[in-house]
Enzyme design. Sequence first.
Site, PDB file in Angstrom:
ATOM      1  N   THR A   1      36.406 -52.475  42.550  1.00  0.00           N
ATOM      2  CA  THR A   1      36.850 -53.334  41.462  1.00  0.00           C
ATOM      3  C   THR A   1      37.842 -54.365  41.954  1.00  0.00           C
ATOM      4  OG1 THR A   1      37.992 -53.409  39.339  1.00  0.00           O
ATOM      5  CG2 THR A   1      38.621 -51.627  40.834  1.00  0.00           C
TER       6      THR A   1
ATOM      7  N   GLU B   1      34.978 -49.431  36.361  1.00  0.00           N
ATOM      8  CA  GLU B   1      35.252 -48.001  36.208  1.00  0.00           C
ATOM      9  C   GLU B   1      34.387 -47.345  35.132  1.00  0.00           C
ATOM     10  OE1 GLU B   1      39.193 -49.869  37.620  1.00  0.00           O
ATOM     11  OE2 GLU B   1      37.443 -50.433  36.418  1.00  0.00           O
TER      12      GLU B   1
ATOM     13  N   LYS C   1      54.760 -62.381  25.770  1.00  0.00           N
ATOM     14  CA  LYS C   1      55.775 -61.720  24.948  1.00  0.00           C
ATOM     15  C   LYS C   1      56.816 -62.751  24.535  1.00  0.00           C
ATOM     16  CE  LYS C   1      56.595 -57.432  23.499  1.00  0.00           C
ATOM     17  NZ  LYS C   1      57.075 -56.375  24.383  1.00  0.00           N
TER      18      LYS C   1
ATOM     19  N   TRP D   1      54.007 -60.052  20.600  1.00  0.00           N
ATOM     20  CA  TRP D   1      52.894 -60.430  21.464  1.00  0.00           C
ATOM     21  C   TRP D   1      52.148 -61.643  20.928  1.00  0.00           C
ATOM     22  CZ3 TRP D   1      50.268 -55.031  22.601  1.00  0.00           C
ATOM     23  CH2 TRP D   1      51.096 -54.311  23.465  1.00  0.00           C
TER      24      TRP D   1
END
Length: 576
Positions: A184, A329, A437, A442
Amino acid sequence: MLGQMMDVPLLVSSLIAHAARHHGSTQIVSRRIEGDVHRYTYRECEARSKQLAQALVALGVEPGERIGTLAWNGYRHLEAYFGVAGFGAVCHTVNPRLFPEQIAWIVNHAEDRYVLFDTTFAALVDTLAPQCPEVRGWIALCDEAHLPTMRTPVLCYETLLAAQDGQFEWPLLDERSASGLCYTSGTTGNPKGALYTHRSAVLHAYGASMPDAMGFSACDAILPVVPMFHVNAWGVPHAAPLAGTKLVLPGKDLDGKSLYELMEAEGVTCSAGVPTVWLGLLAYMRGAGVKFSTLKRTVIGGSACPPAMLRTYEDDYGVQVIHAWGMTEMSPLGTLSKLNWAQSQRPLEAQRALLEKQGRVIFGVDMKIVGDDGRELPWDGVAFGDLYVRGPWVIERYFKQESGSPLVDGWFPTGDVATIDPDGFLQITDRSKDVIKSGGEWISSIELENIAVAHPAIAEAACIACVHPRWTERPLIVAVKKPGADVTREELLAYFQGKVVKWWLPDDVVFVDELPHTATGKLQKLKLREQFRNHVLPSALEAGDQCPLDPHEPPDANKGAAGSATDSTKSAAMRG
């Protein structure tokens, strides 16, 4: 009490054996490196895969050893998928778009015994060979007439196969033995290996083929634009023979003209690839004034799929876009955006709002979102937190990291921040490392990117955080204009008005000629953050009244980032 059913192992070899026996005359079409179009059948593919297995055994390869590939989407690469795993070795697909130093590290970490390569990568192999002393041999995927002139001694693939008779029986392996290995690029530091099993690969192929997933059938012709060196081309090389689907493999030429002509010539009905490829195809078709005659649907993943592009394909070209999310994954499929019967009865805009999300999980995958306190959050489409997954094709640990597992109470932490609505539709709001942030709340960089690329003058955009003396971080848009188009900073900033809450509005826009991408087509935001780390936002100069966030109205979670997620047009997709 145990049941009384046959104990038949789930093996990768059973996929090609099934296709050869029951769909033996179905075609596999490849645009070759040599320049021509190669055409043969599943029956012939299995026979040559068996010859490859024999050849590797003759070279002394043992079950469990890794065989690397550096190759495009083609029939010889497909044979490696089955010939290598079929006799018990591990097919390790290596991304040739990485830097040579990264590739050498991956090959050495995997301990590849032989590496099969397309001749376009001859110079790359000459660079790699001295750095990979444990590789016993490099095998050129060609015949003797097309062997490249190289410093590195190489073996000829076709010569190796010609020495074998193909009289080979696929062994009955333990279905939990390793079949494939992918590294990955979605992590920091050195790449990490995901080691798949025969069982996980076959179950993933079943999941990918279901009607509410990619929906392959024997009536389809699939052209995977997503490379076979990237997360097993999202499982297409395994799912297509399971369903008996005609395979069309495009080789190295992935420009809009080449893809369109191959799709039309071969009657392609479905495809799969990253957004950048579909943007290129769209640009070609617009310029040439052409449309598809057979293509009905495509799966788009790999990075954020702009809703504007999704709508263009569906409205102007009659192609159903299936938005998808997953990761290396996860083999990689996790969710796909398909509606159930009740959802399909809703007004068109309500349907589209769902389809622009990442969709529902397919059987075999479960998911949840958790807050900072580790507690699971509700599926209300508003609360968002860290996304966790689990299932039979999700890794338990990384290759060669036997001492530790990334799992948390049996769940894999994806590194994504997401919401899940009452329909069970996942919506990725950001990568945890990319979220902005601002004032303790957020802001989704993905949502702001999607708004930017919806502007008619913008071809591509990225949103990153810039340091702010008052709010810690504020959003900066880095955008690429379409050829011949013009838009000012002020015009693009004004375009955001009314589309997000006030304190989400970007502080600044910078125009660039191009954005950096990873080898798998994802935006390299790390490079952008490095490039613009000293960028001074206009609002930071005075850090007060000029800041888009009203200083008298602090961020409110009830109408800020969480509230805007309900109306968002965010998108994200399969990562590698």
